[in-house]
Write a protein that holds these residues in place. Structure first.
Motif: not given
Length: 310
Positions: A192-197, A200-201, A218-227, A229-234
């Motif tokens: 959660m901390i990683l994703y909150l960071t 914010n960026n 869902w479209k905003m999350l899948w196509y705009i936000v999640l890409p 957040l790839r560094p945080a996901t990694f």
């Protein structure tokens, strides 16, 4: 001729002096990084690299930690792969790794919920952040009380609804899942901390452009936000898998590998064989196997990271 040679000699002197200075600067620029890296490399070699190599070498010996070492070659590894306890520990580590993969998506969901500008959200964030800052030993004790069949909260709820008390930490089929649930609590907080960071960026220009194109939900999350957040996901996935493979604290605190070794993992098996059974070489063999598993996983993710950067 003499005058021309005398005119050129100062220029040659200046050029040679400038080349000498440039060479010195070049050499200094080559040496400077190693001067800064040197202390860290020395400490890393002493406290990480040397113990790893020493453990690999020790795994070929039979040693009780006090007497003479006896070289037995691959004897420890042969015994290890014939041991039912080893396969139980390895299976438990795999179960840990699979179920721990729930931490990144759950951490993301909580981070999306907390990423709001409402009154009192900082207090809520602090409550979700709390599991990450407390010790794993404390987490183990809290969940041991939570699972207790006589006064635990879980069984109080079960009996309230008419069920029979369940002794999770004494059941061979449930104990590993109970410990994993305890481990997921702080791990979700970390993700959660990683994703909150990461949230914010986010690039606000991309978000505004997506809103102008009527992207939401869902479209905003899948196509705009999640890409974005790839560094945080990694980082979340790498740290989560490594945490699952080196799980030790909760097993040692809650069950000590019991009942009858059903909840043991490789890290605890290494500790038990080395400290309690005085089999340093056999415990080192367990450590080497765990080290190789982690190395394969880390090498794969580093390869993925380098490939994605290219």
């Amino acid at each position: 001729m003499a005058s021309s040679s005398s005119n050129k000699s100062p220029e040659n002197a200046v050029n040679s002096a400038s080349e000498l200075v440039a060479g010195k600067r070049l050499r200094a620029s080559d040496v400077a990084p190693w001067m800064f890296l040197g202390p860290a490399l020395i400490i890393f070699s002493i406290y990480v690299l040397f113990p790893v190599l020493e453990s690999i070498w020790l795994s070929f010996f039979e040693w009780d930690g006090l007497g003479e070492k006896t070289f037995i070659g691959f004897g420890n590894y042969i015994e290890l792969f014939d041991s039912d306890q080893f396969w139980t520990a390895l299976t438990n580590n795999i179960v840990w790794m699979v179920l721990f993969m729930l931490a990144p998506p759950m951490g993301l969901a909580i981070a999306l919920f907390l990423n709001q500008q409402v009154y009192g959200i900082r207090l809520v964030k602090a409550l979700f952040f709390f599991p990450f800052v407390i010790s794993q030993v404390v987490v183990g004790l809290v969940f041991s009380w939570f699972y207790d069949p006589s006064f635990g909260v879980l069984n109080s709820v079960i009996t309230f609804f008419g069920g029979d008390p369940v002794s999770i930490l004494a059941d061979e089929d449930l104990v590993t899942y109970g410990i994993i649930a305890a481990g997921l609590w702080p791990q979700i907080a970390y993700c959660m901390i990683l994703y909150l960071t990461g949230l914010n960026n986010l690039n606000h220009e991309q978000l505004e452009a997506a809103r102008l194109d009527n992207a939401k939900g869902w479209k905003m999350l899948w196509y705009i936000v999640l890409p974005q957040l790839r560094p945080a996901t990694f980082i979340a996935i790498v740290v989560t898998v490594i945490g699952a493979l080196r799980s030790f604290d909760l097993v040692a605190t809650m069950t000590a590998g019991g009942p009858w070794g059903s909840s043991t993992v490789l890290a605890y098996m290494m500790y038990e064989e080395s400290i309690f059974n005085y089999r340093m070489g056999y415990g080192a063999a367990v450590a080497v196997v765990l080290f190789l598993i982690m190395d394969i996983y880390i090498a794969y993710f580093l390869w993925r990271m380098i490939r994605s950067e290219k």
